[in-house]
Design a protein around this motif. Sequence first.
Motif, PDB file in Angstrom:
ATOM      1  N   GLU A   8      -2.760  -6.115   6.310  1.00  0.00           N
ATOM      2  CA  GLU A   8      -2.123  -4.793   6.450  1.00  0.00           C
ATOM      3  C   GLU A   8      -3.132  -3.684   6.174  1.00  0.00           C
ATOM      4  O   GLU A   8      -3.183  -2.688   6.903  1.00  0.00           O
ATOM      5  N   LYS A  11      -5.608  -3.369   9.116  1.00  0.00           N
ATOM      6  CA  LYS A  11      -4.987  -2.717  10.271  1.00  0.00           C
ATOM      7  C   LYS A  11      -4.833  -1.216  10.037  1.00  0.00           C
ATOM      8  O   LYS A  11      -5.092  -0.414  10.938  1.00  0.00           O
ATOM      9  N   LYS A  15      -6.679   1.660  12.265  1.00  0.00           N
ATOM     10  CA  LYS A  15      -5.801   2.640  12.933  1.00  0.00           C
ATOM     11  C   LYS A  15      -6.204   4.064  12.533  1.00  0.00           C
ATOM     12  O   LYS A  15      -6.341   4.948  13.384  1.00  0.00           O
TER      13      LYS A  15
END
Length: 181
Positions: A8, A11, A15
């Motif tokens: 998580e 990512k 992003k």
Amino acid sequence: SIGGRMLENKKAFIKDFLETNKDLARDEGMDGWSYSREEQDIMTIAYMDKNIIVLSRMLYSYTGGAHGYYGTQYICLDLNGQSVIKLNDVLTSQGISKLPRLLEKNYRLQNNVEPKQSLQEAGLFEDTIKANDNILLTPGALIFNYTPYEIAPYAAGEVMIYIPINELEAYLKPEIKNLLK
């Protein structure tokens, strides 16, 4: 799970990086610094006994500029009640009202600041130190941690102020007295 949390975080990092650099043309980043980004998230145990565990979470981020930014957050946990311990859980309202004076007194002692010297002359932003919720609780002391720029310039680093528990004894809530035994 730890692996899921790491995925998580990866990512989210990618992003955010892509969003931040979406308008940067490919040839604008050839110096290497335009795309620079670094993040660290390190958690360790700062203190532990049969009743309390204090986690130390050091966060560091560099997104460009003269230097990165960092800070350590302390999370105190009551192992018996399985809950997070906040400042309001530790001290009565009367005790909390005494903190600015106790923080100043102990800051002066721990940093050799003369009684007549203002805290601003000693390098802090203001002449009053306000309590924060970034605490480390042990049977010997209630420690306040201030991250860079919170009460002092970046060059001062993190400022930790130790208040001996015996100076707070009259203001400790009964549940905390039991945890500190």
